[in-house]
Scaffold this motif. Sequence first.
Motif, PDB file in Angstrom:
ATOM      1  N   LEU A  13       0.926  -1.185   0.037  1.00 50.17           N
ATOM      2  CA  LEU A  13       0.075   0.126   0.039  1.00 50.17           C
ATOM      3  C   LEU A  13       0.786   1.172   0.076  1.00 50.17           C
ATOM      4  CD1 LEU A  13      -3.010   1.095   0.090  1.00 50.17           C
ATOM      5  CD2 LEU A  13      -2.674   0.942   2.666  1.00 50.17           C
ATOM      6  N   THR A  14       0.835   2.170  -1.034  1.00 50.34           N
ATOM      7  CA  THR A  14       1.847   3.020  -0.980  1.00 50.34           C
ATOM      8  C   THR A  14       1.054   4.326  -1.595  1.00 50.34           C
ATOM      9  OG1 THR A  14       2.241   2.871  -3.544  1.00 50.34           O
ATOM     10  CG2 THR A  14       3.798   1.699  -2.222  1.00 50.34           C
ATOM     11  N   ILE A  15       1.569   5.457  -1.148  1.00 52.05           N
ATOM     12  CA  ILE A  15       1.011   6.967  -1.150  1.00 52.05           C
ATOM     13  C   ILE A  15       1.788   7.757  -1.754  1.00 52.05           C
ATOM     14  CG2 ILE A  15       1.297   7.346   1.281  1.00 52.05           C
ATOM     15  CD1 ILE A  15      -1.151   8.703   1.090  1.00 52.05           C
ATOM     16  N   VAL A  16       1.685   8.606  -2.529  1.00 53.61           N
ATOM     17  CA  VAL A  16       2.480   9.797  -3.104  1.00 53.61           C
ATOM     18  C   VAL A  16       1.531  11.180  -2.998  1.00 53.61           C
ATOM     19  CG1 VAL A  16       3.780  10.937  -5.011  1.00 53.61           C
ATOM     20  CG2 VAL A  16       3.977   8.417  -4.601  1.00 53.61           C
ATOM     21  N   LYS A  17       2.171  11.746  -2.451  1.00 52.63           N
ATOM     22  CA  LYS A  17       1.258  13.583  -2.033  1.00 52.63           C
ATOM     23  C   LYS A  17       1.982  14.250  -2.901  1.00 52.63           C
ATOM     24  CE  LYS A  17      -0.339  16.678   1.239  1.00 52.63           C
ATOM     25  NZ  LYS A  17      -0.655  16.972   2.711  1.00 52.63           N
ATOM     26  N   GLN A  18       1.282  15.448  -3.600  1.00 53.48           N
ATOM     27  CA  GLN A  18       1.735  16.573  -4.377  1.00 53.48           C
ATOM     28  C   GLN A  18       0.961  17.744  -4.129  1.00 53.48           C
ATOM     29  OE1 GLN A  18       4.940  16.903  -6.105  1.00 53.48           O
ATOM     30  NE2 GLN A  18       4.371  18.993  -5.838  1.00 53.48           N
ATOM     31  N   LEU A  19       1.460  18.764  -3.913  1.00 53.78           N
ATOM     32  CA  LEU A  19       0.762  20.135  -3.875  1.00 53.78           C
ATOM     33  C   LEU A  19       1.009  20.841  -5.250  1.00 53.78           C
ATOM     34  CD1 LEU A  19       1.241  21.493  -0.150  1.00 53.78           C
ATOM     35  CD2 LEU A  19      -0.445  19.972  -0.998  1.00 53.78           C
ATOM     36  N   TYR A  20      -0.186  21.613  -5.745  1.00 50.69           N
ATOM     37  CA  TYR A  20      -0.106  22.238  -6.678  1.00 50.69           C
ATOM     38  C   TYR A  20      -0.642  23.840  -6.382  1.00 50.69           C
ATOM     39  CZ  TYR A  20       0.909  17.856  -9.417  1.00 50.69           C
ATOM     40  OH  TYR A  20       1.125  16.734  -9.801  1.00 50.69           O
ATOM     41  N   ARG A  21      -0.138  24.674  -7.255  1.00 49.92           N
ATOM     42  CA  ARG A  21      -0.664  26.011  -6.989  1.00 49.92           C
ATOM     43  C   ARG A  21      -1.529  26.344  -8.279  1.00 49.92           C
ATOM     44  NH1 ARG A  21       3.233  28.995  -7.037  1.00 49.92           N
ATOM     45  NH2 ARG A  21       3.273  30.030  -9.082  1.00 49.92           N
ATOM     46  N   LYS A  59      -4.049  23.177  -4.762  1.00 50.97           N
ATOM     47  CA  LYS A  59      -4.877  21.687  -5.317  1.00 50.97           C
ATOM     48  C   LYS A  59      -4.005  20.587  -4.569  1.00 50.97           C
ATOM     49  CE  LYS A  59      -7.609  21.043  -8.023  1.00 50.97           C
ATOM     50  NZ  LYS A  59      -9.152  21.045  -7.907  1.00 50.97           N
ATOM     51  N   VAL A  60      -4.574  19.835  -3.847  1.00 51.17           N
ATOM     52  CA  VAL A  60      -3.863  18.678  -3.166  1.00 51.17           C
ATOM     53  C   VAL A  60      -4.367  17.356  -4.026  1.00 51.17           C
ATOM     54  CG1 VAL A  60      -3.482  17.184  -1.146  1.00 51.17           C
ATOM     55  CG2 VAL A  60      -3.989  19.576  -0.970  1.00 51.17           C
ATOM     56  N   ARG A  61      -3.020  16.942  -4.435  1.00 51.19           N
ATOM     57  CA  ARG A  61      -3.341  15.370  -5.001  1.00 51.19           C
ATOM     58  C   ARG A  61      -2.601  14.376  -4.549  1.00 51.19           C
ATOM     59  NH1 ARG A  61      -1.982  15.547 -11.312  1.00 51.19           N
ATOM     60  NH2 ARG A  61      -3.974  16.962 -11.407  1.00 51.19           N
ATOM     61  N   VAL A 110      -6.586   8.407  -7.478  1.00 50.53           N
ATOM     62  CA  VAL A 110      -6.075   9.686  -7.257  1.00 50.53           C
ATOM     63  C   VAL A 110      -7.212  10.516  -6.455  1.00 50.53           C
ATOM     64  CG1 VAL A 110      -5.297  12.050  -8.308  1.00 50.53           C
ATOM     65  CG2 VAL A 110      -4.579   9.644  -9.283  1.00 50.53           C
ATOM     66  N   PHE A 111      -6.864  11.187  -5.359  1.00 51.87           N
ATOM     67  CA  PHE A 111      -7.784  12.120  -4.576  1.00 51.87           C
ATOM     68  C   PHE A 111      -7.297  13.476  -4.775  1.00 51.87           C
ATOM     69  CE2 PHE A 111      -7.917   8.097  -2.504  1.00 51.87           C
ATOM     70  CZ  PHE A 111      -9.279   7.851  -1.950  1.00 51.87           C
ATOM     71  N   GLU A 112      -8.156  14.372  -4.878  1.00 51.59           N
ATOM     72  CA  GLU A 112      -7.914  15.735  -5.205  1.00 51.59           C
ATOM     73  C   GLU A 112      -8.999  16.562  -4.382  1.00 51.59           C
ATOM     74  OE1 GLU A 112      -5.663  16.102  -9.483  1.00 51.59           O
ATOM     75  OE2 GLU A 112      -7.834  16.714  -9.263  1.00 51.59           O
ATOM     76  N   TYR A 113      -8.368  17.579  -3.703  1.00 48.01           N
ATOM     77  CA  TYR A 113      -9.388  18.666  -3.075  1.00 48.01           C
ATOM     78  C   TYR A 113      -8.603  19.811  -2.968  1.00 48.01           C
ATOM     79  CZ  TYR A 113      -7.038  17.677   1.566  1.00 48.01           C
ATOM     80  OH  TYR A 113      -6.084  17.792   2.217  1.00 48.01           O
ATOM     81  N   PRO A 114      -9.462  21.132  -3.077  1.00 45.76           N
ATOM     82  CA  PRO A 114      -8.711  22.406  -2.845  1.00 45.76           C
ATOM     83  C   PRO A 114      -8.558  23.120  -1.506  1.00 45.76           C
ATOM     84  CG  PRO A 114     -11.020  22.509  -3.518  1.00 45.76           C
ATOM     85  CD  PRO A 114     -10.847  21.186  -3.194  1.00 45.76           C
ATOM     86  N   LEU A 115      -7.693  23.718  -1.351  1.00 44.24           N
ATOM     87  CA  LEU A 115      -7.408  24.296  -0.147  1.00 44.24           C
ATOM     88  C   LEU A 115      -6.952  26.206  -0.533  1.00 44.24           C
ATOM     89  CD1 LEU A 115      -4.478  22.194   1.516  1.00 44.24           C
ATOM     90  CD2 LEU A 115      -7.051  22.413   2.064  1.00 44.24           C
ATOM     91  N   ARG A 116      -7.151  26.768   0.384  1.00 44.37           N
ATOM     92  CA  ARG A 116      -6.826  28.234   0.186  1.00 44.37           C
ATOM     93  C   ARG A 116      -5.779  28.846   1.322  1.00 44.37           C
ATOM     94  NH1 ARG A 116      -8.201  31.036  -4.280  1.00 44.37           N
ATOM     95  NH2 ARG A 116     -10.404  30.486  -4.282  1.00 44.37           N
ATOM     96  N   VAL A 117      -4.818  29.515   0.781  1.00 45.97           N
ATOM     97  CA  VAL A 117      -3.929  30.226   1.754  1.00 45.97           C
ATOM     98  C   VAL A 117      -4.263  31.429   2.342  1.00 45.97           C
ATOM     99  CG1 VAL A 117      -1.299  31.018   1.816  1.00 45.97           C
ATOM    100  CG2 VAL A 117      -2.073  29.138   0.197  1.00 45.97           C
TER     101      VAL A 117
END
Length: 206
Positions: free
Chosen positions: A69-77, A103-105, A166-173
């Motif tokens: 069970l592996t996981i990779v996380k990446q943040l995008y602007r 955007k969190v992926r 793939v999970f994606e959801y938005p955040l705000r700074v």
Amino acid sequence: VQVGGKTLRPAEVEPGTGYFKQQWTGTEVKPSWSKVTVENPNSNLVWGAAYWQYFEDLDKISGFKKTPLTIVKQLYREENSPTGPKLIALDNGAQLHVGDKIKVRIEIRVDRAMEFVHLKDMRAAGFEPVNVLSSYRWQGGLGYYESTKDLATHFFIDYLPQGTYVFEYPLRVNHRGDMSNGVTTIQCMYAPEFTSHSEGIRVKVE
């Protein structure tokens, strides 16, 4: 049970099961203790575990991919462009500004079907989720319950088939500062040995 050639002799064990636990502090542990020998002269089935526990800054944690069970996380602007929204990958220590949309992926790979899987995605103190209501969701062929909390967003998956998701959801700074974005962890509740975590990420908001 022998640790570094020395036989463990517990002072007391749990009646009926024979369970016991032995622990040492960091100053007592020696390099030779990396060798653990277990012998079972009986016909009974026995089980046990050996683990090393220590503390580390969240943004210094490296990825862990040597499990089924592996996981990779990446943040995008997310930026607007003439052709539509554009995602720019954020490296460790990337510069952000208040008001930026993130955007969190999260990419998950599993080599077998699992049930009751818990995914916990931590976020920096200066980030706020856009989706604040907890609810059941369907994304990428997978159903799950998403629960938004102050420290992290939790995903509860009843059934996780073999494959890549793939999970994606938005955040705000919304705050300035130099912050750790924490790590993302995943674990099968029925079989806790199937677990993994992403690497730590640090973000700077001007």
